[in-house]
Write a protein that holds these residues in place. Structure first.
Motif: not given
Length: 267
Positions: A153-162, A246-260
């Motif tokens: 789930y966490a890594f899916s936010w990385v992929m959503a951002y890309f 997991v915590a680090g990925i969510l903290l970084v990429f959730v706001p990044l993906a929402v902003r993008q």
């Protein structure tokens, strides 16, 4: 209604839409399930007799690596769906609705838990066929499955951002291959870290994919008492290290993906 509650409520609607879409395209699920099945059979029967695990069983060692590899590739399904929605203008339609800005991403990442769970089920059944067994308690096994799903789930936010960054599905496929293949291969997914060259070994030991693989082996009881204790801290405490990632990925990429997402819809 608060922003968080609205995002969850709207995200649930989007998740339902995505699951209905998958239901109408069963070939997507079939392809996702065939890949881990083939990898398990390939490595178990082709490499299983030539790769030695000190004090352990290679087929039981292998399953942890297959779990880790499969969820990494499964997460690209999320980004692929986002990139496709952007390319086809679906995102623009969502923009016209009174929905939370993060709802599309919340729904997309949440709905993809279902195919990931199905994939884990197929891997476990295939593993049983080739000699893998769960040797821990029921609770530890459940925690192992949940940890794998949580990391997916966490890594899916990385992929959503890309998926929001790239201009097309084709570019997404090429770009993510550059990320996912090194992470899954330069790890302890298929072989232990000890025989690797120094630089590669260090990378593999601190690679989060190695930690997930090691954590599942530990939680499923697939690490023999005769197996030497790893020197690197991430492999000695793989569950803790995985949760930190997991915590680090969510903290970084959730706001990044929402902003993008906001930038993409405002083009």
């Amino acid at each position: 209604m608060t922003a968080a509650v609205k995002a969850i409520s709207d995200g649930a609607i989007i998740a339902k839409r995505n699951l209905i879409k998958v239901k109408r395209s069963p070939e997507i699920i079939v392809m996702m399930l065939i890949s881990p099945f083939m990898f398990i059979l390939l490595f178990a029967f082709v490499f299983g007799n030539v790769i030695h695990i000190p004090g352990g069983n290679y087929r039981e060692y292998l399953l942890g690596g297959i779990f880790a590899q499969t969820i990494m590739f499964g997460a690209t399904f999320t980004g692929l769906g986002v990139a496709e929605d952007v390319q086809k203008g679906v995102i623009d339609r969502y923009r016209s609705l009174p929905a939370s800005r993060s709802a599309v991403l919340v729904g997309r990442t949440t709905s993809d838990i279902v195919p990931n769970a199905l994939s884990i089920g197929v891997m476990m059944l295939t593993g049983l066929l080739v000699g893998w067994r769960i040797r821990s308690s029921f609770l530890e096994a459940v925690l192992g499955v949940l940890l794998v799903l949580l990391f997916a789930y966490a890594f899916s936010w990385v992929m959503a951002y890309f998926g929001l960054l790239v201009p097309s599905v084709e570019v997404f496929n090429s770009a993510t291959a550059v990320i996912v293949f090194p992470l899954t291969l330069l790890a302890t997914t298929f072989v232990p870290a000890e025989p690797l060259p120094a630089v590669v070994r260090t990378f593999a030991e601190w690679n989060p994919v190695s930690a997930i693989a090691q954590a599942t082996r530990e939680l499923f009881g697939n690490i023999s008492a005769a197996t030497p204790v790893p020197e690197a801290w991430p492999l000695r405490e793989p569950v803790v290290y995985s949760l930190l990632w997991v915590a680090g990925i969510l903290l970084v990429f959730v706001p990044l993906a929402v902003r993008q997402y906001g930038r993409t819809t405002n083009r």
